[in-house]
Design an enzyme around this catalytic site. Sequence first.
Site: not given
Ligand code: EPZ
Length: 416
Positions: A22-23, A92, A116, A121-124, A305, A327, A397
């Site tokens: 999926k990811n 997401r 989820c 979960r910011p996108i900053d 995960d 995380i 999902r």
């Molecule tokens: C990906 O999410 C996966 N989703 C998640 O899988 C997985 O848990 C995660 O990576 C970590 O391995 C997909 O690939 C679709 P991150 P993502 O950006 O990209 C913080 C599942 O169950 N952060 O590495 O959203 C964030 O809040 C899902 O399949 C910021 O602060 O993960 C988190 O605490 C759930 N600002 C940490 O970083 C940002 O701009 C990791 O997030 C981006 C992230």
Amino acid sequence: MCRFEINGGKHLCGEIRTQGSKNSVLPIMAATLLTDKECIIHNCPDISDVASALEILDGLGCRTQYANGTAVICAADADNCKIPRVLMKKMRSSVMFLGPMLARKKEAAICRPGGCRLGERPIDIHIDSFKKLGAEIYEDGEFINCRIDKVLSNDITLLYPSVGATENIMLLCAAGNAEVKIINSAREPEIVDLQNFLNKMGADIRGAGTDTIRICPRCKLCGCEYRVMPDRIVAATYGCAVAMCGGNVFLKEAEAEHLRVFVAVLRRLGCDVTTYDDGMRVSSDKKILCIPSLKTLPYPGFPTDIQPVLTSVLTVANGCSKINETIFDSRFGFTDELMRMGADIQKDGCSVLIKGVGSLNGAEVAAADLRGGAALVSAGLAAEGRTIVKGVEYLDRGYENIEAVLSGVGADIRRI
Ligand code: EPZ
């Protein structure tokens, strides 16, 4: 609304083919916006997140087809550059369309993505990186509007190795004429899969799988045919179910290389794990040992995960285990439901202390996110008596036909 009815206590034996990731597939689907030519994606899992991604691509004007695990996408007529709120909120990964939409149309509008609820979960990191690459971004109510004239050459140092931000930068820059380096990039195997897909389209990207990715100028990408990697999280979920229920299952196509720490953890729990070129075999006599202390970490550390299903296994271990979730700040919601099944779990911020209780009892429980839902299904399979798991839409999902897969190895589970 569907639910799962599970009569627990059955050993799991046989073979499970690991579905496509999926990811991995979601950013790959977003990448198809980078060319006017047709892309053919094989091993595309039949899950609702893929259906949502297809809906987004349709809405942007792409021609899409999906049948028998193959998606065919052509973005030649993709003229829209705004994703409706309702589609953004479904998952997401909707944020992964921002990079390729900007690359294609020079402008894009999205609202903050759903997905989820695992804490804030910011996108900053996505937004800050895009600004450093030349994007102008302003917020208008819930919508984030972006414009870019051309992608600027720059070195982008991520404050955290975010998976999504790394992928979004790759997607923005792959078809550009700038030279961009991502420093402190995420190293997950899904990033390597995205690099392989983009390079097959004609991009020149190197370094995925390490902490520095270099994207070299490339103006035009073409269509391609690609097979998505196996889903390491799904393989691990079924591996945990075998550990907890007892039995012997061959996880066909599971990539042991992507699951090194998980395999070490399974062995530490007392399972036998044999890895092969085309999969791995997990067998368990149901005598689970505890794990005194474990932390989730970015790849190659123990994946967040897999944390929920591992927590579920540890509820029936011999002794006390402690898991620290580093995380996401709110990824233990499912433990309240496990406690309704007899588990003994104490939450303390981002840690849980799990006292193994030997066995769980069936109960009516509700999933509130994808992997938490998988943890409840595993618990139901191992518990004595009947378990009802509500919130099946969360499992749909990310897990392809989970009840058929588990029934195929001897579980008594049905969708009602
Ligand atoms: C990906 O999410 C996966 N989703 C998640 O899988 C997985 O848990 C995660 O990576 C970590 O391995 C997909 O690939 C679709 P991150 P993502 O950006 O990209 C913080 C599942 O169950 N952060 O590495 O959203 C964030 O809040 C899902 O399949 C910021 O602060 O993960 C988190 O605490 C759930 N600002 C940490 O970083 C940002 O701009 C990791 O997030 C981006 C992230």
